[in-house]
Motif scaffolding. Structure first.
Motif, PDB file in Angstrom:
ATOM      1  N   MET A  61      12.231  -0.598  -3.668  1.00  0.00           N
ATOM      2  CA  MET A  61      11.228   0.367  -4.132  1.00  0.00           C
ATOM      3  C   MET A  61       9.829  -0.235  -4.130  1.00  0.00           C
ATOM      4  SD  MET A  61      12.788   3.210  -4.683  1.00  0.00           S
ATOM      5  CE  MET A  61      11.555   4.077  -5.648  1.00  0.00           C
ATOM      6  N   ASP A  62       9.736  -1.547  -4.243  1.00  0.00           N
ATOM      7  CA  ASP A  62       8.426  -2.196  -4.332  1.00  0.00           C
ATOM      8  C   ASP A  62       7.775  -2.405  -2.967  1.00  0.00           C
ATOM      9  OD1 ASP A  62       8.745  -2.378  -7.089  1.00  0.00           O
ATOM     10  OD2 ASP A  62       9.781  -4.307  -6.935  1.00  0.00           O
ATOM     11  N   ILE A  63       8.570  -2.508  -1.919  1.00  0.00           N
ATOM     12  CA  ILE A  63       7.994  -2.858  -0.617  1.00  0.00           C
ATOM     13  C   ILE A  63       7.823  -1.664   0.309  1.00  0.00           C
ATOM     14  CG2 ILE A  63       8.967  -5.179  -0.742  1.00  0.00           C
ATOM     15  CD1 ILE A  63      11.089  -4.302   1.269  1.00  0.00           C
ATOM     16  N   ILE A  64       8.547  -0.581   0.061  1.00  0.00           N
ATOM     17  CA  ILE A  64       8.481   0.541   0.995  1.00  0.00           C
ATOM     18  C   ILE A  64       7.367   1.500   0.600  1.00  0.00           C
ATOM     19  CG2 ILE A  64      10.087   2.088  -0.189  1.00  0.00           C
ATOM     20  CD1 ILE A  64      11.264   2.632   2.671  1.00  0.00           C
ATOM     21  N   ASP A  65       6.677   2.002   1.607  1.00  0.00           N
ATOM     22  CA  ASP A  65       5.590   2.955   1.405  1.00  0.00           C
ATOM     23  C   ASP A  65       5.853   4.165   2.300  1.00  0.00           C
ATOM     24  OD1 ASP A  65       3.028   4.100   0.800  1.00  0.00           O
ATOM     25  OD2 ASP A  65       2.370   3.376   2.759  1.00  0.00           O
ATOM     26  N   GLU A  66       6.033   5.329   1.689  1.00  0.00           N
ATOM     27  CA  GLU A  66       6.412   6.528   2.440  1.00  0.00           C
ATOM     28  C   GLU A  66       5.248   7.477   2.676  1.00  0.00           C
ATOM     29  OE1 GLU A  66      10.620   7.960   1.478  1.00  0.00           O
ATOM     30  OE2 GLU A  66      10.006   7.044  -0.421  1.00  0.00           O
ATOM     31  N   ALA A  88       1.843  12.989   0.305  1.00  0.00           N
ATOM     32  CA  ALA A  88       1.289  11.890   1.106  1.00  0.00           C
ATOM     33  C   ALA A  88      -0.017  11.389   0.504  1.00  0.00           C
ATOM     34  CB  ALA A  88       1.060  12.355   2.544  1.00  0.00           C
ATOM     35  N   LEU A  89      -0.850  12.297  -0.007  1.00  0.00           N
ATOM     36  CA  LEU A  89      -2.113  11.896  -0.630  1.00  0.00           C
ATOM     37  C   LEU A  89      -1.870  11.030  -1.864  1.00  0.00           C
ATOM     38  CD1 LEU A  89      -4.165  15.226  -0.404  1.00  0.00           C
ATOM     39  CD2 LEU A  89      -4.657  13.097   0.804  1.00  0.00           C
ATOM     40  N   LYS A  90      -0.815  11.325  -2.593  1.00  0.00           N
ATOM     41  CA  LYS A  90      -0.521  10.564  -3.807  1.00  0.00           C
ATOM     42  C   LYS A  90       0.039   9.174  -3.497  1.00  0.00           C
ATOM     43  CE  LYS A  90       0.484  14.695  -6.590  1.00  0.00           C
ATOM     44  NZ  LYS A  90       1.549  15.450  -7.304  1.00  0.00           N
ATOM     45  N   GLU A  91       0.751   9.045  -2.378  1.00  0.00           N
ATOM     46  CA  GLU A  91       1.495   7.806  -2.118  1.00  0.00           C
ATOM     47  C   GLU A  91       0.846   6.884  -1.096  1.00  0.00           C
ATOM     48  OE1 GLU A  91       5.579   8.490  -1.237  1.00  0.00           O
ATOM     49  OE2 GLU A  91       5.904   9.827  -2.938  1.00  0.00           O
ATOM     50  N   MET A  92      -0.283   7.280  -0.493  1.00  0.00           N
ATOM     51  CA  MET A  92      -0.875   6.426   0.546  1.00  0.00           C
ATOM     52  C   MET A  92      -1.437   5.143  -0.068  1.00  0.00           C
ATOM     53  SD  MET A  92      -4.295   8.607   1.443  1.00  0.00           S
ATOM     54  CE  MET A  92      -5.502   9.069   0.188  1.00  0.00           C
ATOM     55  N   LYS A  93      -1.331   4.038   0.710  1.00  0.00           N
ATOM     56  CA  LYS A  93      -1.786   2.729   0.251  1.00  0.00           C
ATOM     57  C   LYS A  93      -3.297   2.628   0.350  1.00  0.00           C
ATOM     58  CE  LYS A  93       0.395  -0.852   1.720  1.00  0.00           C
ATOM     59  NZ  LYS A  93       1.043  -1.824   2.644  1.00  0.00           N
ATOM     60  N   ALA A  94      -3.915   2.119  -0.708  1.00  0.00           N
ATOM     61  CA  ALA A  94      -5.375   1.995  -0.720  1.00  0.00           C
ATOM     62  C   ALA A  94      -5.870   0.952   0.271  1.00  0.00           C
ATOM     63  CB  ALA A  94      -5.852   1.654  -2.130  1.00  0.00           C
ATOM     64  N   SER A  95      -5.009   0.012   0.663  1.00  0.00           N
ATOM     65  CA  SER A  95      -5.439  -1.071   1.550  1.00  0.00           C
ATOM     66  C   SER A  95      -5.477  -0.653   3.014  1.00  0.00           C
ATOM     67  CB  SER A  95      -4.493  -2.271   1.396  1.00  0.00           C
ATOM     68  OG  SER A  95      -3.158  -1.888   1.697  1.00  0.00           O
ATOM     69  N   ASP A  96      -4.750   0.393   3.386  1.00  0.00           N
ATOM     70  CA  ASP A  96      -4.701   0.842   4.788  1.00  0.00           C
ATOM     71  C   ASP A  96      -5.763   1.912   4.995  1.00  0.00           C
ATOM     72  OD1 ASP A  96      -4.090   1.634   7.346  1.00  0.00           O
ATOM     73  OD2 ASP A  96      -1.930   1.546   7.052  1.00  0.00           O
ATOM     74  N   LYS A  97      -6.960   1.499   5.395  1.00  0.00           N
ATOM     75  CA  LYS A  97      -8.093   2.415   5.522  1.00  0.00           C
ATOM     76  C   LYS A  97      -7.868   3.460   6.607  1.00  0.00           C
ATOM     77  CE  LYS A  97     -10.235  -0.251   2.542  1.00  0.00           C
ATOM     78  NZ  LYS A  97     -10.357   0.141   1.137  1.00  0.00           N
ATOM     79  N   ALA A  98      -7.302   3.039   7.746  1.00  0.00           N
ATOM     80  CA  ALA A  98      -7.075   3.983   8.841  1.00  0.00           C
ATOM     81  C   ALA A  98      -6.080   5.065   8.425  1.00  0.00           C
ATOM     82  CB  ALA A  98      -6.575   3.244  10.075  1.00  0.00           C
ATOM     83  N   LEU A  99      -5.030   4.665   7.715  1.00  0.00           N
ATOM     84  CA  LEU A  99      -4.037   5.635   7.252  1.00  0.00           C
ATOM     85  C   LEU A  99      -4.660   6.623   6.277  1.00  0.00           C
ATOM     86  CD1 LEU A  99      -1.159   6.683   7.082  1.00  0.00           C
ATOM     87  CD2 LEU A  99      -0.677   4.941   5.349  1.00  0.00           C
ATOM     88  N   ILE A 100      -5.586   6.170   5.452  1.00  0.00           N
ATOM     89  CA  ILE A 100      -6.254   7.071   4.508  1.00  0.00           C
ATOM     90  C   ILE A 100      -7.010   8.155   5.255  1.00  0.00           C
ATOM     91  CG2 ILE A 100      -8.101   7.203   2.797  1.00  0.00           C
ATOM     92  CD1 ILE A 100      -7.238   4.485   1.767  1.00  0.00           C
ATOM     93  N   VAL A 101      -7.752   7.777   6.298  1.00  0.00           N
ATOM     94  CA  VAL A 101      -8.506   8.770   7.073  1.00  0.00           C
ATOM     95  C   VAL A 101      -7.559   9.768   7.724  1.00  0.00           C
ATOM     96  CG1 VAL A 101     -10.080   9.117   9.015  1.00  0.00           C
ATOM     97  CG2 VAL A 101     -10.418   7.177   7.486  1.00  0.00           C
ATOM     98  N   ASN A 102      -6.487   9.270   8.344  1.00  0.00           N
ATOM     99  CA  ASN A 102      -5.531  10.166   9.004  1.00  0.00           C
ATOM    100  C   ASN A 102      -4.860  11.102   8.010  1.00  0.00           C
ATOM    101  OD1 ASN A 102      -5.898   9.156  11.661  1.00  0.00           O
ATOM    102  ND2 ASN A 102      -4.559   7.422  11.225  1.00  0.00           N
TER     103      ASN A 102
END
Length: 647
Positions: free
Chosen positions: A407-412, A439-453
């Motif tokens: 649960m700690d390592i996976i990001d959906e 998806a908006l709630k679970e996106m990683k703050a460190s992945d900037k490109a994923l945030i934009v997409n």
């Protein structure tokens, strides 16, 4: 071995505060390790502790790659980055003959036994100077490079003078020999009859739309800081693509050492490791393709060759990691380039390669692979294949979550965003909206490109749901976030702009919508400077804005729709479902043109609009089915055309 051989240079030049943050983030260095390192009395002591500590981390941690990446991206200024680049070159160019890589993969000849036992030959260490101070190893390297440059100049003076068009006069070439680096490095003579096609294209065909010389002149004359920065990037990219072209020619002519693989070459690795510059290479690759030189296809063929050789050797965790990283880089580059089908083939090959291993350390790699495969199939409008990739990704999440740390390592977040995109395309608005929120709630703050997409996908779902205020905030924030983190000359910024254009054209419909669309078009032209789908979408955005505002006096709306359709038909296959977007806009523009035309041309224009509309209808029926929102959209447009034709 690499750290031992280069230990003196690392201890002298490294400042641990520049790399510790990243090493802690990667999980290579613990808090206890940080305390041990900081206990050193001098910077050299701290660096010595770090260098000695890293190899003791064991094989379960990819400490070397993390350390190398930290050196490439230190928390410091440009001067420090340049010096650390020298350290990285030291590490990369340390030749270590290993049975499973250097000898096994790259040599068909069996070396005598006594040769394999010999230590590498090194120059003697410099003598201690009179003042008792140790010499800087980097300065020694600089002196060695000066000596090499002197030899090169002597070689170049014996070469013929070749004519170039950069300044319209004769000049001496600098390509007498070429340094080729991969698992090994070697100076290779440049073929006498080699001439770069890029130089020919840029200089002789400067009116070409592929690589216009005018683009460089505008950037040079501009006072905009963004233009100046892009000009420097363009120059760097041009030199790299020329180097890649030359190495490819050497590989094709079999002038490189036995076993050399293009995809493992240093110039290819350098290109792949800078995603922020991918778009700058496209115009050169397209120009070379127009001259029957497909560099990307050569790299893919080399990748398959490396895969074949890896099937013959023992698959240790390190070789699997290296191969997987290379594959993901290649897939990302091809995806940005628009080669969705070819990228999907590479991903399928990679997943087959990984499926033969059941180690825990590649479970997350498999999960990332399935998510990326879903992304590729979504972009290629293969929604049945995308749903299969989604099921495979979900199965991997179950396996990972069964572990205590799963649960700690996976990001959906990315998986939910892709599912939302697929649902929206298929017309299931409510599920698409729900998955987008998740998806908006679970996106990683460190992945900037994923945030934009993720934000861009959310804009589309909120628009479809008619959550107008929320969609507007998300669209504006996506543009602001992309500008802040990637700058105004990045494809992600353009993507955010186009989604804001979509919202504005659908719901705002005022003069600002047209201004925004025109700005997106000018931005796309500066970013790509060649025909791409993003440029076609920008033309389409301007055409739609003009029609919404009923600015039909100059027929710019019609010409923009024609440009969009022309580019799309040039890039996409004949029956690609994405063509319906451009056919729909073209038919709408023709309908408007007929409405304001004289009686003689009105019927012919409406018949053209009907033809475009029927083509679009056939595409959506084939890919979306009889009952879908896309089909309803095309029937509505054709109904308008027929009503004007009194049919």
């Amino acid at each position: 071995m690499r750290l031992r051989i280069n230990r003196i240079a690392l201890v002298q030049e490294l400042r641990v505060e520049h790399v510790l943050g990243q090493l802690v983030e990667y999980g290579v260095v613990s808090e206890d390790d940080v305390k041990k390192i900081n206990a050193g009395s001098t910077p050299a002591d701290k660096a010595r502790v770090l260098v000695d500590l890293l190899p003791n981390k064991g094989q379960h941690i990819d400490w070397y790659r993390a350390f190398r990446e930290a050196l490439q991206n230190p928390d410091a200024g440009q001067d420090v980055k340049k010096r650390y680049k020298i350290l990285v070159d030291f590490l990369d160019n340390t030749v270590i003959h290993r049975p499973t890589s250097q000898h096994g993969n790259f040599s068909d000849l069996q070396s005598p036994r006594h040769d394999t036992l010999k230590l590498p030959r090194y120059n003697p260490l410099p003598s201690i100077t009179a003042d008792g101070q140790a010499q800087n190893v980097l300065n020694i390297e600089e002196e060695r490079k000066k000596e090499e440059e002197k030899v090169l100049r002597e070689i170049e003076e014996t070469e013929e003078q070749h004519y170039t068009m950069w300044d319209g006069k004769f000049e001496k070439t600098n390509d007498a020999v070429t340094l080729v680096k991969g698992y090994f490095q070697q100076w290779i003579p440049t073929p006498d009859n080699f001439r770069s096609l890029l130089s020919v294209i840029i200089n002789y065909y400067h009116t070409s739309k592929e690589v216009p010389e005018e683009h460089f002149r505008k950037l040079e004359k501009s006072t905009d800081s963004d233009d100046k920065e892009q000009l420097e990037q363009e120059k760097l990219v041009l030199e790299r693509i020329k180097k890649l072209e030359l190495v490819t020619v050497l590989a094709r002519r079999k002038l490189l050492p036995v076993g050399f693989e293009l995809c493992m070459c240093d110039i290819v690795q350098t290109i792949f490791q800078e995603p922020e510059h991918y778009h700058l290479y496209f115009k050169y690759l397209k120009s070379l393709e127009a001259n029957d030189v497909n560099l990307l296809q050569d790299i893919v063929s080399s990748f398959y060759s490396v895969l074949k050789s890896n099937n013959k050797v023992a698959r240790n965790s390190e070789s699997v990691k290296q191969f997987t990283i290379l594959a993901f880089y290649l897939i990302d580059f091809m995806t940005e380039y628009g080669y969705y089908t070819d990228a999907e083939k590479v991903m399928s090959v990679l997943m087959s390669f990984l499926s033969e291993s059941h180690h825990l350390d590649i479970w997350m790699t498999k999960y990332r692979g399935y998510v990326k495969l879903m992304h590729l199939r979504n972009r290629n409008y293969d929604f049945y294949g995308a749903s299969q990739a989604y099921q495979a990704a979900v199965e991997m999440t179950w396996q990972i979550k069964l572990m205590s740390f799963g649960m700690d390592i996976i990001d959906e977040g990315e998986l939910h965003s892709e599912l939302s995109h697929m649902m929206l395309e298929l017309g299931s608005i409510n599920p698409a909206f729900s998955w987008s929120q998740r998806a908006l709630k679970e996106m990683k703050a460190s992945d900037k490109a994923l945030i934009v997409n993720t934000l861009c996908n959310a804009v589309m779902t909120y628009c479809a749901k008619w959550q107008v205020k929320r969609a507007e905030k998300l669209a504006i924030y996506a543009v602001q976030f992309a500008k802040q983190n990637f700058g105004v000359r990045n494809p992600l910024y353009l993507k955010a702009l186009l989604h804001l254009c979509h919202f504005s054209t659908e719901f705002i419909q005022d003069e600002s919508s047209l201004q925004l669309a025109n700005y997106a078009l000018s931005t796309a032209m500066k970013i790509y400077c060649c025909d791409t789908i993003e440029l076609a979408l920008s033309h389409r955005a301007v055409s739609k804005a003009l029609m919404v505002l009923q600015k039909v006096d100059t027929e710019k709306y019609f010409y923009r729709s024609c440009d969009a359709l022309r580019i799309a038909e040039k890039i996409l296959t004949k029956n690609h479902p994405m063509l319906y977007l451009f056919l729909h806009t073209s038919a709408s523009a023709l309908q408007w043109k007929a409405f304001h035309a004289n009686k003689e041309t009105q019927d012919a224009t409406l018949r053209l609009a009907e033809t475009e509309g029927r083509k679009a209808l056939e595409l959506v029926l084939q890919h979306y089915g009889e009952v879908s929102l896309r089909t309803a959209q095309m029937y509505a447009l054709l109904g308008q055309v027929y009503s004007k034709m009194d049919r």
